[in-house]
Design a protein around this motif. Sequence first.
Motif, PDB file in Angstrom:
ATOM      1  N   UNK A  77       2.757   3.509  -0.410  1.00  0.00           N
ATOM      2  CA  UNK A  77       2.120   3.342   0.897  1.00  0.00           C
ATOM      3  C   UNK A  77       1.367   2.023   0.982  1.00  0.00           C
ATOM      4  N   UNK A  78       0.616   1.699  -0.067  1.00  0.00           N
ATOM      5  CA  UNK A  78      -0.156   0.447  -0.081  1.00  0.00           C
ATOM      6  C   UNK A  78       0.769  -0.761   0.066  1.00  0.00           C
ATOM      7  N   UNK A  79       1.901  -0.720  -0.644  1.00  0.00           N
ATOM      8  CA  UNK A  79       2.825  -1.847  -0.560  1.00  0.00           C
ATOM      9  C   UNK A  79       3.420  -1.973   0.842  1.00  0.00           C
ATOM     10  N   UNK A  80       3.797  -0.852   1.438  1.00  0.00           N
ATOM     11  CA  UNK A  80       4.417  -0.875   2.770  1.00  0.00           C
ATOM     12  C   UNK A  80       3.478  -1.488   3.807  1.00  0.00           C
ATOM     13  N   UNK A  81       2.213  -1.078   3.781  1.00  0.00           N
ATOM     14  CA  UNK A  81       1.235  -1.631   4.726  1.00  0.00           C
ATOM     15  C   UNK A  81       1.044  -3.116   4.455  1.00  0.00           C
ATOM     16  N   UNK A  82       0.959  -3.480   3.176  1.00  0.00           N
ATOM     17  CA  UNK A  82       0.805  -4.890   2.805  1.00  0.00           C
ATOM     18  C   UNK A  82       2.000  -5.715   3.292  1.00  0.00           C
TER      19      UNK A  82
END
Length: 471
Positions: A235-240
């Motif tokens: 999730x963190x990577x996708x938002x980033x």
Amino acid sequence: MRILMVGNDPHDIGGVVNYTRPLALKFVEMGHKVFYFYSGAWNRRYNYLFRPYLRIHRRDFSFECAELMNSPNWTYNYGNPLLDIHAHQTEKLFIKYMEKIKPDVVHVHSRCGLPASLIEIASNHGLRVFTTIHVYGFLCQKRVMIDHHGMPCKGPSDADKCAQCTGYVDIKRLKHTVRLENTSKQLFTLAKSLLGILRKCSRSKKSDQRSSNDPAPCKGIAHYEKIKAKLQERLDYMIHAMNTYTVTNLCVSTDVKRTLMRYGVHEDKLLVQHIGSSIAENQKLNRRTLHTPIVIGNIGGVHHYKGTHVLVEAVKNIKNKNFIVKIFGKYDQAYVESVMQGKEDLPIEFLGKYQPTDLFEILKQVDIMVLPSICNDTAPQTIFESYSAGIPIVASDIGGFPDFIKDGVSGCLFRPGDSQDLADKLDKVLTDPQKIESFSWKVPKLKTITDNALELVALYKKCIENNSITT
């Protein structure tokens, strides 16, 4: 312009492909050079060469297709969420392909069977990258945000819930099964029969009935905790990625923008742009003669998350009996039997799978369309298909529906999952059929695929000319 589109197999029928395929064709018609990159995972393009490679062809369309064979990613990477971020073999092939075709822009519509790192890679190569958010794959591995109980989910705010929901899938075993099936149908049938016998000895009947894409429960606490951590990393990577590597993330409805902002995507990276449709090119808004009895239609999909059970339950509660319901779409017999149990006498017909070429005749049979989804449908093609024939819609007040259906003007909205509210709304129009005719006259003019293609080209050119991030 040289446009690289990333999407699902353009040969498929339904869903996002019914938009991306005509969009690619329209770009070519306008004089642009189009390249279409997609994974064969959805259609199980695996063989005993094992290694991933690209199959390039132009035999079916006026644009070049680059199909990823033997994708490291499965369709749904349950239990392996980091595969949704990186797949090094795919990344190498993508870089090589980009360097060969030298696109001006990259537009990602779907990453089914592909890692999100392709967005980062394209951006790092100096390319302008756009995404269109058709489903919630950036947030949810299931993409439709329906939990393991079949209930609507607002998103990945609870890692425990997401880990329970996704579980794991033995991707390696599935790929071996598909390779065997693709190599020898007879051998596959024999192996499947033998496997079925073994399973009956070691598993319950309920476990045997699980589909190959359905996740199994996590194995042990340690495995469960690892999946939770990896889901959060995903999730963190996708938002980033959406905040850092894209020029603009195009939202197909207002609700998509609100949802992404809730999870930390910057507002200046989001632009609401309704998609166009090829069917809108021939939209007809002339007066319709109602059938006797009135025909309530439903198209698109017969699934729990599409709210088929809500419609069936509503039919039971409608007081006015001057109607029949026709449901068009591929269905699972067991699911239909379960939702119709004890309701076999209701005036409902399940008419099965249809092709796009059948749509014109189907729409002639319908007076008012019901789209009762319980999930946050973003911008279903069924809206455009219904409106193309001047058919008003009664739909769930959820997802993208309110963007297109003006309550009390071109149709009605009802509380999602509330079969009684749906029954009440349908009762009103059945009792006063002139309302259906009034709604029909107020169906909005649709955006065509030509209109949308022109919008996108203008957006691409503006970004390139300004050499800066555009919203």
